[in-house]
Write a protein that holds these residues in place. Structure first.
Motif, PDB file in Angstrom:
ATOM      1  N   LEU A 215       0.839  -1.197   0.000  1.00  0.00           N
ATOM      2  CA  LEU A 215       0.000   0.000   0.000  1.00  0.00           C
ATOM      3  C   LEU A 215       0.877   1.252   0.000  1.00  0.00           C
ATOM      4  O   LEU A 215       1.833   1.352   0.769  1.00  0.00           O
ATOM      5  N   ARG A 216       0.531   2.210  -0.840  1.00  0.00           N
ATOM      6  CA  ARG A 216       1.328   3.438  -0.919  1.00  0.00           C
ATOM      7  C   ARG A 216       0.435   4.611  -1.310  1.00  0.00           C
ATOM      8  O   ARG A 216      -0.652   4.425  -1.878  1.00  0.00           O
ATOM      9  N   SER A 217       0.897   5.804  -0.980  1.00  0.00           N
ATOM     10  CA  SER A 217       0.203   7.009  -1.433  1.00  0.00           C
ATOM     11  C   SER A 217       0.653   7.319  -2.850  1.00  0.00           C
ATOM     12  O   SER A 217       1.742   6.925  -3.284  1.00  0.00           O
ATOM     13  N   VAL A 218      -0.206   8.034  -3.564  1.00  0.00           N
ATOM     14  CA  VAL A 218       0.081   8.378  -4.959  1.00  0.00           C
ATOM     15  C   VAL A 218       0.060   9.898  -5.096  1.00  0.00           C
ATOM     16  O   VAL A 218      -0.945  10.541  -4.776  1.00  0.00           O
ATOM     17  N   GLY A 219       1.175  10.461  -5.576  1.00  0.00           N
ATOM     18  CA  GLY A 219       1.234  11.900  -5.785  1.00  0.00           C
ATOM     19  C   GLY A 219       1.347  12.670  -4.489  1.00  0.00           C
ATOM     20  O   GLY A 219       1.492  12.115  -3.399  1.00  0.00           O
ATOM     21  N   GLU A 220       1.272  13.985  -4.621  1.00  0.00           N
ATOM     22  CA  GLU A 220       1.351  14.853  -3.457  1.00  0.00           C
ATOM     23  C   GLU A 220       0.003  14.918  -2.747  1.00  0.00           C
ATOM     24  O   GLU A 220      -1.034  15.015  -3.407  1.00  0.00           O
ATOM     25  N   PRO A 221      -0.007  14.879  -1.430  1.00  0.00           N
ATOM     26  CA  PRO A 221      -1.278  15.028  -0.715  1.00  0.00           C
ATOM     27  C   PRO A 221      -1.899  16.404  -0.962  1.00  0.00           C
ATOM     28  O   PRO A 221      -1.188  17.378  -1.202  1.00  0.00           O
ATOM     29  N   ASP A 222      -3.210  16.465  -0.888  1.00  0.00           N
ATOM     30  CA  ASP A 222      -3.939  17.731  -0.942  1.00  0.00           C
ATOM     31  C   ASP A 222      -3.995  18.251   0.491  1.00  0.00           C
ATOM     32  O   ASP A 222      -4.742  17.738   1.317  1.00  0.00           O
ATOM     33  N   ARG A 223      -3.178  19.249   0.779  1.00  0.00           N
ATOM     34  CA  ARG A 223      -2.981  19.694   2.160  1.00  0.00           C
ATOM     35  C   ARG A 223      -4.000  20.765   2.564  1.00  0.00           C
ATOM     36  O   ARG A 223      -4.415  21.583   1.758  1.00  0.00           O
ATOM     37  N   LEU A 224      -4.355  20.746   3.835  1.00  0.00           N
ATOM     38  CA  LEU A 224      -5.236  21.753   4.399  1.00  0.00           C
ATOM     39  C   LEU A 224      -4.514  23.094   4.417  1.00  0.00           C
ATOM     40  O   LEU A 224      -3.339  23.173   4.789  1.00  0.00           O
ATOM     41  N   ARG A 225      -5.218  24.140   4.035  1.00  0.00           N
ATOM     42  CA  ARG A 225      -4.645  25.490   4.059  1.00  0.00           C
ATOM     43  C   ARG A 225      -4.849  26.071   5.450  1.00  0.00           C
ATOM     44  O   ARG A 225      -5.824  26.745   5.733  1.00  0.00           O
ATOM     45  N   SER A 226      -3.926  25.765   6.326  1.00  0.00           N
ATOM     46  CA  SER A 226      -4.076  26.145   7.735  1.00  0.00           C
ATOM     47  C   SER A 226      -2.708  26.306   8.363  1.00  0.00           C
ATOM     48  O   SER A 226      -1.781  25.559   8.052  1.00  0.00           O
ATOM     49  N   SER A 227      -2.594  27.262   9.275  1.00  0.00           N
ATOM     50  CA  SER A 227      -1.366  27.380  10.056  1.00  0.00           C
ATOM     51  C   SER A 227      -1.450  26.544  11.326  1.00  0.00           C
ATOM     52  O   SER A 227      -0.423  26.246  11.943  1.00  0.00           O
ATOM     53  N   PHE A 228      -2.659  26.168  11.723  1.00  0.00           N
ATOM     54  CA  PHE A 228      -2.885  25.519  13.017  1.00  0.00           C
ATOM     55  C   PHE A 228      -2.834  23.993  12.938  1.00  0.00           C
ATOM     56  O   PHE A 228      -2.254  23.336  13.799  1.00  0.00           O
ATOM     57  N   ILE A 229      -3.459  23.430  11.927  1.00  0.00           N
ATOM     58  CA  ILE A 229      -3.505  21.976  11.754  1.00  0.00           C
ATOM     59  C   ILE A 229      -2.689  21.582  10.529  1.00  0.00           C
ATOM     60  O   ILE A 229      -2.911  22.110   9.435  1.00  0.00           O
ATOM     61  N   ASN A 230      -1.750  20.673  10.710  1.00  0.00           N
ATOM     62  CA  ASN A 230      -0.970  20.157   9.582  1.00  0.00           C
ATOM     63  C   ASN A 230      -1.775  19.020   8.957  1.00  0.00           C
ATOM     64  O   ASN A 230      -1.497  17.841   9.153  1.00  0.00           O
ATOM     65  N   GLY A 231      -2.817  19.416   8.231  1.00  0.00           N
ATOM     66  CA  GLY A 231      -3.814  18.452   7.776  1.00  0.00           C
ATOM     67  C   GLY A 231      -3.651  18.021   6.338  1.00  0.00           C
ATOM     68  O   GLY A 231      -3.101  18.742   5.502  1.00  0.00           O
ATOM     69  N   ILE A 232      -4.132  16.825   6.056  1.00  0.00           N
ATOM     70  CA  ILE A 232      -4.215  16.292   4.695  1.00  0.00           C
ATOM     71  C   ILE A 232      -5.687  16.050   4.403  1.00  0.00           C
ATOM     72  O   ILE A 232      -6.340  15.264   5.091  1.00  0.00           O
ATOM     73  N   LYS A 233      -6.212  16.740   3.405  1.00  0.00           N
ATOM     74  CA  LYS A 233      -7.637  16.617   3.070  1.00  0.00           C
ATOM     75  C   LYS A 233      -7.898  15.383   2.218  1.00  0.00           C
ATOM     76  O   LYS A 233      -8.900  14.686   2.411  1.00  0.00           O
ATOM     77  N   ARG A 234      -7.030  15.131   1.245  1.00  0.00           N
ATOM     78  CA  ARG A 234      -7.196  13.996   0.339  1.00  0.00           C
ATOM     79  C   ARG A 234      -5.831  13.460  -0.047  1.00  0.00           C
ATOM     80  O   ARG A 234      -4.866  14.223  -0.144  1.00  0.00           O
ATOM     81  N   MET A 235      -5.771  12.152  -0.300  1.00  0.00           N
ATOM     82  CA  MET A 235      -4.520  11.533  -0.742  1.00  0.00           C
ATOM     83  C   MET A 235      -4.858  10.185  -1.404  1.00  0.00           C
ATOM     84  O   MET A 235      -5.371   9.286  -0.739  1.00  0.00           O
ATOM     85  N   ARG A 236      -4.588  10.091  -2.677  1.00  0.00           N
ATOM     86  CA  ARG A 236      -4.899   8.845  -3.369  1.00  0.00           C
ATOM     87  C   ARG A 236      -3.930   7.740  -2.932  1.00  0.00           C
ATOM     88  O   ARG A 236      -2.789   7.995  -2.574  1.00  0.00           O
ATOM     89  N   CYS A 237      -4.436   6.511  -2.951  1.00  0.00           N
ATOM     90  CA  CYS A 237      -3.579   5.378  -2.581  1.00  0.00           C
ATOM     91  C   CYS A 237      -3.668   4.289  -3.631  1.00  0.00           C
ATOM     92  O   CYS A 237      -4.615   4.230  -4.426  1.00  0.00           O
ATOM     93  N   ASP A 238      -2.662   3.447  -3.648  1.00  0.00           N
ATOM     94  CA  ASP A 238      -2.600   2.332  -4.585  1.00  0.00           C
ATOM     95  C   ASP A 238      -2.078   1.109  -3.840  1.00  0.00           C
ATOM     96  O   ASP A 238      -1.380   1.226  -2.841  1.00  0.00           O
ATOM     97  N   PHE A 239      -2.423  -0.063  -4.326  1.00  0.00           N
ATOM     98  CA  PHE A 239      -1.928  -1.308  -3.726  1.00  0.00           C
ATOM     99  C   PHE A 239      -2.097  -2.457  -4.702  1.00  0.00           C
ATOM    100  O   PHE A 239      -2.844  -2.337  -5.682  1.00  0.00           O
TER     101      PHE A 239
END
Length: 413
Positions: free
Chosen positions: A389-413
């Motif tokens: 299992l792995r992530s694909v491409g760059e994560p879609d990051r949350l635009r926030s200074s407070f939370i280091n969030g990932i909104k979406r991230m495609r995966c493959d396996f």
């Protein structure tokens, strides 16, 4: 990469849209300064900008401030740079924004539910849910969004079960959490002029939910809602406002931060296949170190605020009464004076305690044991059944200074 100090403004949201390597370089510049740099407060529209804040980016400064809550207090807000209008306290005036002794009394009410012994009782539930999640991922097939299908599901289910929230309300909790911790991301707050309205609306939905659940709770219930409803502080019951803000803290913090740690974890293992091989070679022996390293580099909560209660000197810097300081955990977890090769993902790392769960002191993350358990169980299930299992491409990051969030991230396996 070297970034001029004049080009760094932590209050400008454009900074938090820069590539991760540029942000890391900027914080390295800030750590190299002779003392903390002061920044103006951002314009958020619904609260007046104050006098600015110092950015604490060194590990030693954050540990020092965390260990001295009498001077670096939380009671004037820990989750907002601004002093928010009074109406926000109805929903967000929880114990995270309090100081002892009241903070300690409130924390004791729920702390028993988050001890290692109590978390062990949830282990079968965590494992069963992780199994169901991976079953669903396999059925869905490669190419799906890892955040939605995996990372968000486990912490949401577990914290809702602990609180006594029925499944039909999960989506309400999930959606409200996204708004409350959006940091102004336009996906969740499309019109910044309506930010206060949307934040207060999300708080109201969660408070309405807790009131309805509290009214329906039986005397013998062992859920956190029932425990909070029965709680007695200094001879008084919690008010509905206190119950609501407590509930909001637990469901939001218990959901959002672990979701992001799991998401970052997969991305880190994808970019560092040697570390995946190390983990799979001895999962039980190395899982604990892997979880700590994920949390160190993810630092899901990027900062917390403190306010200085009296003139004070710490590590050669003089602070005045009323100064605001932001404890940038994310930066401290990359401090070259504490961590060798700090940007490297190393699950065998032994150098220095990270502050991904907050600094030492009364506000250390109440749910740290639960988060560690959830991350461990989730990756054991994922990598046992889907070792590629792995992530694909760059994560879609949350635009926030407070939370280091990932909104979406495609995966493959």
């Amino acid at each position: 990469m070297t970034i001029p100090l004049a080009d760094i403004d932590l209050s400008d949201m454009a900074f938090w849209e820069r590539p991760m390597a540029e942000r890391e370089a900027a914080f390295a510049v800030l750590r190299a300064q002779p003392g903390p740099v002061r920044f103006p407060e951002p314009d958020i529209g619904f609260a007046p900008a104050g006098p600015g804040y110092y950015a604490l980016v060194r590990h030693a400064d954050i540990v020092g401030a965390s260990r001295n809550p009498e001077v670096f207090c939380s009671g004037q807000s820990s989750t907002s740079i601004h002093d928010l209008p009074a109406e926000f306290n109805e929903y967000f005036g929880s114990m995270i924004n309090m100081d002892d002794p009241r903070h300690a009394r409130l924390r004791r009410i729920v702390s028993r539910a988050f001890t290692p012994k109590m978390i062990k009782q949830f282990e079968d539930d965590v494992q069963a849910e992780a199994t169901r999640i991976v079953d669903g991922l396999v059925a869905k097939g490669p190419g799906c969004d890892f955040v939605t299908e995996v990372a968000a599901r486990l912490p949401l289910k577990i914290i809702c079960d602990m609180m006594g929230i029925p499944e039909e309300h999960y989506q309400t909790v999930f959606d409200a959490s996204n708004v409350i911790l959006s940091g102004g991301d336009p996906e969740f707050i499309e019109d910044i002029s309506r930010a206060a309205e949307l934040l207060l609306g999300a708080g109201q939905r969660l408070q309405d939910l807790v009131v309805s659940l509290a009214d329906a709770a039986d005397a013998g219930d062992d859920t956190l809602i029932a425990a909070l409803t029965r709680a007695n502080i200094d001879g008084e019951k919690l008010t509905m406002q206190e119950l609501g803000s407590f509930f909001i803290l637990l469901v939001v913090a218990g959901n959002e931060t672990t979701r992001n740690a799991i998401s970052h974890g997969l991305h880190l293992f994808t970019e560092n296949p040697d570390q995946r091989e190390l983990l799979l070679a001895d999962f039980d022996g190395r899982a604990a170190g892997a979880v700590e390293e994920i949390v160190r580099l993810a630092s899901p909560v990027a900062w917390m605020r403190r306010t200085v209660t009296r003139d004070h000197e710490m590590n050669g810097t003089h602070y005045r009464e009323g100064d605001k300081v932001l404890l940038y955990y994310w930066a401290a977890n990359r401090d070259e004076d504490v961590f060798a090769d700090p940007y490297r993902f190393d699950i065998l790392r032994t150098d220095g305690p990270h502050v991904g769960f907050g600094g030492p002191g009364p506000h250390f993350c109440l749910g740290a044991h639960l988060a560690r358990r959830e991350i461990t169980v989730m990756f054991r299930e994922l990598f046992t059944r889907l070792p590629q299992l792995r992530s694909v491409g760059e994560p879609d990051r949350l635009r926030s200074s407070f939370i280091n969030g990932i909104k979406r991230m495609r995966c493959d396996f």
